[in-house]
Write an enzyme that holds these catalytic residues in place. Structure first.
Site, mmCIF file in Angstrom:
data_model
loop_
_atom_site.group_PDB
_atom_site.id
_atom_site.type_symbol
_atom_site.label_atom_id
_atom_site.label_comp_id
_atom_site.label_asym_id
_atom_site.label_seq_id
_atom_site.Cartn_x
_atom_site.Cartn_y
_atom_site.Cartn_z
ATOM 1 N N CYS A 114 0.818 -1.226 0.000
ATOM 2 C CA CYS A 114 0.000 0.000 0.000
ATOM 3 C C CYS A 114 0.847 1.268 0.000
ATOM 4 O O CYS A 114 0.370 2.337 -0.369
ATOM 5 C CB CYS A 114 -0.948 0.003 1.184
ATOM 6 S SG CYS A 114 -2.120 -1.354 1.117
ATOM 7 N N HIS A 250 -3.219 7.533 1.866
ATOM 8 C CA HIS A 250 -3.645 6.205 1.421
ATOM 9 C C HIS A 250 -5.066 5.990 1.926
ATOM 10 O O HIS A 250 -5.384 6.294 3.074
ATOM 11 C CB HIS A 250 -2.698 5.152 1.994
ATOM 12 C CG HIS A 250 -3.168 3.751 1.769
ATOM 13 N ND1 HIS A 250 -3.592 3.314 0.533
ATOM 14 C CD2 HIS A 250 -3.288 2.698 2.613
ATOM 15 C CE1 HIS A 250 -3.953 2.042 0.634
ATOM 16 N NE2 HIS A 250 -3.779 1.645 1.880
ATOM 17 N N ASN A 280 -10.052 0.199 -0.552
ATOM 18 C CA ASN A 280 -8.586 0.231 -0.451
ATOM 19 C C ASN A 280 -8.003 -0.380 -1.728
ATOM 20 O O ASN A 280 -8.117 -1.579 -1.958
ATOM 21 C CB ASN A 280 -8.167 -0.573 0.788
ATOM 22 C CG ASN A 280 -6.672 -0.553 1.021
ATOM 23 O OD1 ASN A 280 -5.895 -0.188 0.140
ATOM 24 N ND2 ASN A 280 -6.262 -0.958 2.207
HETATM 25 O O1 UT7 Z 1 -3.954 -0.776 3.349
HETATM 26 C C1 UT7 Z 1 -3.129 -1.416 4.238
HETATM 27 C C2 UT7 Z 1 -3.406 -0.966 5.583
HETATM 28 N N1 UT7 Z 1 -4.636 -1.555 6.069
HETATM 29 C C3 UT7 Z 1 -5.356 -0.886 6.908
HETATM 30 O O2 UT7 Z 1 -5.013 0.233 7.206
HETATM 31 C C4 UT7 Z 1 -6.514 -1.557 7.571
HETATM 32 C C5 UT7 Z 1 -6.454 -1.277 9.039
HETATM 33 N N2 UT7 Z 1 -7.554 -1.836 9.807
HETATM 34 C C6 UT7 Z 1 -8.829 -1.436 9.676
HETATM 35 O O3 UT7 Z 1 -9.133 -0.625 8.829
HETATM 36 C C7 UT7 Z 1 -9.853 -1.956 10.668
HETATM 37 O O4 UT7 Z 1 -9.167 -2.646 11.699
HETATM 38 C C8 UT7 Z 1 -10.906 -2.903 10.036
HETATM 39 C C9 UT7 Z 1 -11.858 -2.086 9.151
HETATM 40 C C10 UT7 Z 1 -10.214 -3.979 9.222
HETATM 41 C C11 UT7 Z 1 -11.751 -3.554 11.137
HETATM 42 O O5 UT7 Z 1 -12.309 -2.590 11.972
HETATM 43 P P1 UT7 Z 1 -12.209 -2.755 13.579
HETATM 44 O O6 UT7 Z 1 -12.982 -1.670 14.165
HETATM 45 O O7 UT7 Z 1 -10.756 -2.849 13.926
HETATM 46 O O8 UT7 Z 1 -12.962 -4.107 13.811
HETATM 47 P P2 UT7 Z 1 -12.409 -5.476 14.425
HETATM 48 O O9 UT7 Z 1 -11.454 -6.128 13.502
HETATM 49 O O10 UT7 Z 1 -11.989 -5.251 15.835
HETATM 50 O O11 UT7 Z 1 -13.736 -6.320 14.441
HETATM 51 C C12 UT7 Z 1 -14.835 -5.960 15.294
HETATM 52 C C13 UT7 Z 1 -15.906 -7.007 15.118
HETATM 53 C C14 UT7 Z 1 -15.376 -8.424 15.278
HETATM 54 O O12 UT7 Z 1 -16.367 -9.175 15.911
HETATM 55 P P3 UT7 Z 1 -16.247 -9.518 17.485
HETATM 56 O O13 UT7 Z 1 -14.949 -10.267 17.613
HETATM 57 O O14 UT7 Z 1 -16.224 -8.189 18.175
HETATM 58 O O15 UT7 Z 1 -17.469 -10.329 17.738
HETATM 59 C C15 UT7 Z 1 -15.231 -8.916 13.849
HETATM 60 O O16 UT7 Z 1 -15.334 -10.310 13.746
HETATM 61 O O17 UT7 Z 1 -16.452 -6.943 13.792
HETATM 62 C C16 UT7 Z 1 -16.395 -8.229 13.176
HETATM 63 N N3 UT7 Z 1 -16.233 -8.079 11.740
HETATM 64 C C17 UT7 Z 1 -17.255 -7.872 10.912
HETATM 65 N N4 UT7 Z 1 -18.575 -7.775 11.117
HETATM 66 C C18 UT7 Z 1 -19.363 -7.559 10.061
HETATM 67 C C19 UT7 Z 1 -15.075 -8.072 11.032
HETATM 68 N N5 UT7 Z 1 -15.345 -7.873 9.737
HETATM 69 C C20 UT7 Z 1 -16.694 -7.750 9.633
HETATM 70 C C21 UT7 Z 1 -17.562 -7.521 8.557
HETATM 71 N N6 UT7 Z 1 -18.887 -7.429 8.812
HETATM 72 N N7 UT7 Z 1 -17.143 -7.378 7.287
#
Ligand code: UT7
Length: 323
Positions: A114, A250, A280
């Protein structure tokens, strides 16, 4: 007197197919609401069957040439930032070179995921400032849809395909921050964190693999490292935050974009945001946002632009330029 690498053309291309968040609801336990609120993404483009990274890159490059009023043979080089090249080799950049009808110079790929476009800009800048090249096409192009695990809701809803291109030209400057062109570069990587964002396949392991990401962990690193690299690049350029016209980050997550702007002491009025429409697109995201930002009338000649990106590696960095 000093030589500066000045942007003289831009262009972008997105594949025709637009996929709304709601399309994922049929096959995954996810919702439009979750994707929007956690990432800011509303839709993304996916390449058609048979449409490759070099196809997208070529279309963006053609638009950049037209925008600059140049022919392909006016270029000395093409540098393509991508992690999703058409083939293992040759470099996708050479495919773009031949598709454009460019019969001179050289073309090669840069891979820093990225952060790839920032690394490619830095490479082009070094070649121009050292006198090795006068005009370089710098492209970011990706087809991340090819490396998604469609059963992993934590990653497959976040990425998209696309391409953006800039043409940089050697121009005489005074050597101070009033010059147009690239004013400073700041690059980093730390392979200690290679296992929080990677593809679990490759040539040496005899597979293509799928993208794997510990989103929360990447998020934890992102805002701090992006704000630091942008601050360091601004310091190197002698630019204070009240002199910044546009941050072009980004486009991975609106919450990272907002958090970084806040840390830099800049309001969102100074940030180009395209994540809602593109998702992304890895190395393509910054040149796409630059090109869209110009077409929207946000970025104009003479503006100070700060680009910053982080991704797999981890690799991250920032480039400050005057448009
Ligand atoms: O380009 C390279 C760099 N990449 C990035 O910068 C990405 C960085 N990370 C992020 O943007 C965020 O961490 C995400 C968008 C990937 C995730 O957001 P988050 O607020 O960190 O959520 P999380 O991973 O902590 O997940 C929260 C909950 C989890 O459920 P539990 O464990 O709380 O029950 C996940 O399983 O949301 C769940 N979850 C989803 N739910 C519905 C994860 N993906 C999804 C989904 N739909 N697509």
């Amino acid at each position: 007197m000093s030589t500066r690498a000045v942007v003289i053309g831009h262009g972008h291309h997105l594949p025709d197919r637009v996929v709304a968040n709601s399309e994922f609801e049929a096959s995954l336990n996810t919702s439009d609401e979750w994707i929007r609120t956690r990432s800011g993404i509303e839709r993304r483009h996916f390449a058609a069957e048979g449409e490759t990274t070099s196809n997208l890159a070529t279309k963006a490059a053609e638009k950049a040439l037209a925008n600059a009023g140049l022919e392909a043979n006016d270029l000395d080089a093409i540098i393509l930032a991508t992690s999703t090249a058409d083939l293992t080799f040759p470099a996708a950049a050479t495919m773009v070179q031949s598709a454009l009808g460019m019969t001179r110079g050289y073309a090669f790929d840069v891979q820093a995921v990225c952060a790839g476009f920032v690394f490619a800009l830095s490479t082009a800048n070094a070649m121009i400032v050292s006198g090795q090249a006068k005009r370089i096409m710098v492209i970011g192009a990706e087809t991340f849809s090819r490396i998604m695990d469609w059963t992993d809701r934590g990653t497959c809803v976040l990425f998209g395909d696309g391409a953006g291109a800039l043409i940089l030209e050697a121009q005489a400057g005074t050597g101070d921050k009033s010059d147009r062109g690239i004013l400073s570069v700041d690059l980093h990587s730390d392979g200690e964190h290679r296992d929080i964002l990677y593809v679990d396949g490759g040539v040496s392991t005899q597979s293509t693999g799928h993208l794997r990401m510990e989103g929360k962990e990447v998020f934890r690193h992102a805002i701090e490292k992006l704000a630091q690299t942008a601050t360091d690049a601004m310091e190197k350029a002698g630019i204070s935050n009240d002199e910044v016209d546009w941050i072009v980050p980004h486009q991975a997550n609106i919450r990272i974009i907002q958090g970084t702007a806040r840390k830099l002491g800049l309001s969102m009025d100074h940030v180009v945001v395209t994540v809602q429409d593109h998702g992304n697109t890895s190395a393509a995201s910054i040149p796409l946002a630059l090109s869209v930002g110009v077409e929207r009338g946000q970025i104009s000649k003479g503006d100070v632009v700060v680009t910053e990106a982080i991704g797999g590696g981890l690799a991250w960095g920032a480039v400050v330029l005057r448009w």
